[in-house]
Design a protein around this motif. Structure first.
Motif, mmCIF file in Angstrom:
data_model
loop_
_atom_site.group_PDB
_atom_site.id
_atom_site.type_symbol
_atom_site.label_atom_id
_atom_site.label_comp_id
_atom_site.label_asym_id
_atom_site.label_seq_id
_atom_site.Cartn_x
_atom_site.Cartn_y
_atom_site.Cartn_z
ATOM 1 N N ILE A 63 0.903 -1.155 0.000
ATOM 2 C CA ILE A 63 0.000 0.000 0.000
ATOM 3 C C ILE A 63 0.937 1.198 0.000
ATOM 4 O O ILE A 63 1.744 1.381 0.913
ATOM 5 N N ASP A 64 0.861 1.962 -1.087
ATOM 6 C CA ASP A 64 1.918 2.938 -1.347
ATOM 7 C C ASP A 64 1.942 4.124 -0.406
ATOM 8 O O ASP A 64 3.004 4.668 -0.125
ATOM 9 N N ASN A 65 0.771 4.550 0.059
ATOM 10 C CA ASN A 65 0.757 5.772 0.857
ATOM 11 C C ASN A 65 -0.067 5.579 2.114
ATOM 12 O O ASN A 65 -1.289 5.426 2.049
ATOM 13 N N VAL A 66 0.590 5.544 3.255
ATOM 14 C CA VAL A 66 -0.122 5.433 4.534
ATOM 15 C C VAL A 66 0.492 6.405 5.538
ATOM 16 O O VAL A 66 1.576 6.949 5.324
ATOM 17 N N SER A 67 -0.246 6.615 6.611
ATOM 18 C CA SER A 67 0.295 7.387 7.728
ATOM 19 C C SER A 67 0.305 6.488 8.956
ATOM 20 O O SER A 67 -0.513 5.574 9.059
ATOM 21 N N LEU A 68 1.224 6.773 9.849
ATOM 22 C CA LEU A 68 1.352 5.959 11.047
ATOM 23 C C LEU A 68 1.000 6.826 12.258
ATOM 24 O O LEU A 68 1.631 7.861 12.493
ATOM 25 N N ILE A 69 -0.043 6.403 12.979
ATOM 26 C CA ILE A 69 -0.377 7.115 14.219
ATOM 27 C C ILE A 69 0.306 6.351 15.356
ATOM 28 O O ILE A 69 0.143 5.130 15.469
ATOM 29 N N ARG A 70 1.068 7.081 16.140
ATOM 30 C CA ARG A 70 1.799 6.413 17.226
ATOM 31 C C ARG A 70 1.293 6.938 18.570
ATOM 32 O O ARG A 70 1.282 8.146 18.805
ATOM 33 N N VAL A 71 0.819 6.016 19.414
ATOM 34 C CA VAL A 71 0.360 6.400 20.748
ATOM 35 C C VAL A 71 1.399 5.839 21.710
ATOM 36 O O VAL A 71 1.596 4.627 21.751
ATOM 37 N N GLN A 72 2.085 6.691 22.436
ATOM 38 C CA GLN A 72 3.124 6.139 23.302
ATOM 39 C C GLN A 72 3.171 6.797 24.669
ATOM 40 O O GLN A 72 2.712 7.916 24.857
ATOM 41 N N GLY A 73 3.708 6.030 25.586
ATOM 42 C CA GLY A 73 3.828 6.549 26.941
ATOM 43 C C GLY A 73 4.097 5.403 27.895
ATOM 44 O O GLY A 73 3.493 4.336 27.771
ATOM 45 N N VAL B 65 -1.955 -0.986 31.689
ATOM 46 C CA VAL B 65 -3.276 -0.364 31.807
ATOM 47 C C VAL B 65 -4.198 -1.028 30.790
ATOM 48 O O VAL B 65 -3.959 -0.946 29.587
ATOM 49 N N SER B 66 -5.216 -1.698 31.311
ATOM 50 C CA SER B 66 -6.050 -2.431 30.365
ATOM 51 C C SER B 66 -7.068 -1.498 29.710
ATOM 52 O O SER B 66 -7.408 -0.449 30.235
ATOM 53 N N GLY B 67 -7.485 -1.890 28.557
ATOM 54 C CA GLY B 67 -8.576 -1.160 27.890
ATOM 55 C C GLY B 67 -8.143 -0.057 26.960
ATOM 56 O O GLY B 67 -8.970 0.498 26.246
ATOM 57 N N LYS C 237 -0.378 12.064 32.059
ATOM 58 C CA LYS C 237 0.896 11.534 31.526
ATOM 59 C C LYS C 237 0.927 9.999 31.461
ATOM 60 O O LYS C 237 1.988 9.375 31.459
ATOM 61 N N ILE C 238 -0.259 9.381 31.468
ATOM 62 C CA ILE C 238 -0.299 7.930 31.227
ATOM 63 C C ILE C 238 0.090 7.705 29.771
ATOM 64 O O ILE C 238 0.803 6.784 29.419
ATOM 65 N N ILE C 239 -0.401 8.607 28.939
ATOM 66 C CA ILE C 239 0.035 8.623 27.540
ATOM 67 C C ILE C 239 0.911 9.861 27.361
ATOM 68 O O ILE C 239 0.509 10.975 27.738
ATOM 69 N N GLY C 240 2.103 9.636 26.837
ATOM 70 C CA GLY C 240 3.038 10.747 26.670
ATOM 71 C C GLY C 240 2.657 11.615 25.491
ATOM 72 O O GLY C 240 2.446 12.813 25.606
ATOM 73 N N GLU C 241 2.539 10.968 24.325
ATOM 74 C CA GLU C 241 2.163 11.760 23.157
ATOM 75 C C GLU C 241 1.508 10.899 22.089
ATOM 76 O O GLU C 241 1.656 9.679 22.064
ATOM 77 N N ILE C 242 0.769 11.594 21.234
ATOM 78 C CA ILE C 242 0.144 10.931 20.089
ATOM 79 C C ILE C 242 0.645 11.675 18.854
ATOM 80 O O ILE C 242 0.455 12.886 18.736
ATOM 81 N N THR C 243 1.344 10.954 17.975
ATOM 82 C CA THR C 243 1.941 11.634 16.816
ATOM 83 C C THR C 243 1.500 10.962 15.516
ATOM 84 O O THR C 243 1.006 9.836 15.522
ATOM 85 N N VAL C 244 1.696 11.682 14.442
ATOM 86 C CA VAL C 244 1.405 11.109 13.115
ATOM 87 C C VAL C 244 2.628 11.270 12.233
ATOM 88 O O VAL C 244 3.245 12.335 12.212
#
Ligand code: ADP
Ligand code: ASP
Ligand code: MG
Length: 471
Positions: free
Chosen positions: A319-329, A335-337, A392-399
């Motif tokens: 798939i030639d063109n995609v974006s990656l969403i990264r959720v990290q922390g 942490v469930s759910g 700060k459970i989640i540090g950042e969400i980036t694309v």
């Protein structure tokens, strides 16, 4: 019964249509029972979408494009040399264009193009092609009937990519085919809601139409006729050494097409798999070539045409063109759910997740989505996780944009160590960086996210190091 489907590329002009009719004539002479599904003529669906969007902007240029679409169809009719019968056909086609012109005028006036009206507009592509083809077959002495599949394929109202109501559809198809014994020339791609509003099955959906009908009438085979010699080991436009596979399993075909092999529309495999009906991909321009069989188990034992048929890796797609969403922390660990809320939030906004990876440390979750969903997805997730972001459970969400996904597919990769290593080596040798990796739990597929600029090089490296070079 054999259900045959011819794609837009097979019916791009009058001489191609004549070749298709010759193929059909041979089958009829051989006393085969056939039902034939057609797509719109090549490029017509794209043009209809474009015209709708121009009208939406209250730009009268839509009329110029509309006229060239008319011209294309009338030129094909002229070239088909239908003799006196041409008048009947011209009248039918004129009435379709009249209806289409009224809808487009409406779009122009109200400056509104809903998914519902767009489905209605694009449905004319298949209606036109089937009207023209069935009339030319009758002209050549082949008894046939034109079937508008929207009368029998029933869906929900998710316009643009509607879901089939199989219970109703199967009943309609059986009933229809019991009564109509003549060869049916069927519009691909189009369907309708229970309220009879036109829907479509998604781009490339004519393949699916053939499988839906094939499964409902217990066909002996579903043949997808296109412009290449079957499913190839890679997209021939990107990998010049790609070659045709003798057979692949339903799952392999699904996986390859899900990750970009346009040769067959992914949902096509489902109705066929359920009824164990083989799908054969054939080349309209090279009918002698056996093509590719999609079956339950690939048959390397009856003499592989090429080495790869028995090999672990069947093919690669992208798939030639995609974006990656990264959720990290680091707070996400344990942490469930989080994952389930993440999927639910995106699903609510109809954002389709193409690929997911989660590091074993649970430190980050990466989601590949279509580029148009990247920023939108990020905003939705920031809203969903605003408290976790504050705490700060989640540090950042980036694309990250401008990425591609490569999928390396093969059922026999299962329980075979070393494939991933070979892929990484092929990429490493070419200094290609991998942004994320995912392996389906079925181990049928290893997917890699890489930079878009490296795509061609990466596909060719994997193809030559893993598919071409082996014992
Ligand atoms: P149709 O008009 O017959 O539906 P499509 O354009 O939808 O045809 O699909 C056929 C095209 O799919 C081929 O021309 C080829 O360029 C492309 N393609 C991409 N990946 C593959 C693959 N792995 N094997 C064969 N064809 C592929
Ligand atoms: N004509 C439709 C499209 O272009 C359906 C198809 O070709 O399968 O998407
Ligand atoms: Mg197609």
């Amino acid at each position: 019964m054999i259900v045959m489907k011819f794609g837009g590329s097979s019916v791009g002009n009058s001489s191609r249509i004549n070749s298709v009719i010759s193929i059909l004539q041979t089958r009829i002479t051989n006393k085969e029972n056939i039902t034939v599904v057609f797509s719109a003529f090549q490029t017509v669906t794209d043009s209809l979408i474009e015209i709708g969007n121009i009208a939406l902007k209250r730009d009268l240029n839509y009329k110029i494009k509309f006229e060239s679409l008319e011209k294309l169809h009338y030129q094909i009719i002229d070239e088909l040399n239908l003799g006196l019968d041409i008048k009947v056909l011209q009248k039918k086609v004129a009435s379709l264009f009249e209806e289409l012109s009224e809808i487009l005028h409406g779009v122009y006036l109200v400056k509104e193009l809903t998914p519902k009206s767009l489905d209605y507009i694009v449905s004319f592509g298949e209606q036109l092609s089937c009207t023209i083809i069935s009339e030319s077959m009758i002209n050549r002495g082949i008894e046939c009937e034109n079937l508008n599949a929207s009368k029998i394929i029933k869906t929900d109202n998710d316009f643009g990519k509607a879901r089939v109501n199989f219970k109703l559809t199967n009943k309609n198809i059986s009933k229809y085919f019991k009564k109509h014994k003549m060869i049916q020339i069927v519009t691909g791609f189009i369907s309708s809601t229970e309220e009879n509003e036109i829907t479509t099955l998604g781009r490339g959906g004519s393949d699916y139409t053939a499988a839906i009908i094939g499964a409902a009438i217990d066909a002996d085979a579903i043949e997808i006729w296109t412009d290449v010699d079957g499913i190839l080991t890679a997209d021939p436009r990107k990998v010049t050494d790609a070659f045709s596979l003798k057979s692949v399993t339903y799952e392999e075909a699904m996986e390859l097409s899900h990750f970009g092999a346009k040769v067959i529309y992914p949902p096509t495999m489902l109705p066929a798999l359920e009824k164990k009906i083989k799908i054969i991909i054939k080349n309209t321009f090279n009918p002698e070539c056996a093509g590719t069989m999609i079956v339950e188990k690939s048959k390397e034992e009856d003499g592989a045409r090429r080495k790869s048929d028995g090999f672990l890796v069947k093919g690669i797609s992208s798939i030639d063109n995609v974006s990656l969403i990264r959720v990290q922390g680091s707070g996400m660990i344990g942490v469930s759910g989080i994952a389930s809320r993440l999927f639910t939030a995106l699903a609510l906004h109809k954002i389709n997740i193409i690929l997911i990876t989660q590091a074993s440390s649970e430190h980050s979750i990466c989601l590949a989505v279509l580029p148009e969903h990247g920023e939108k997805g990020k905003t939705i997730l920031k809203k969903e996780f605003r408290l976790e972001l504050l705490d700060k459970i989640i540090g950042e969400i980036t694309v990250e944009d401008n990425l591609s996904i490569i999928a390396v597919v093969g059922e026999k990769m299962r329980h075979s160590p070393g494939i991933a290593g070979k892929i990484f080596m092929a990429l490493g040798d070419n200094s290609i960086n991998i942004n994320a990796i995912a392996q389906g739990s079925s181990e049928l597929n290893i997917s890699l996210v890489i930079s878009k600029k490296d795509l061609g090089k990466a596909l060719n490296a994997i193809h030559s190091d893993i598919i071409m070079r082996r014992e």
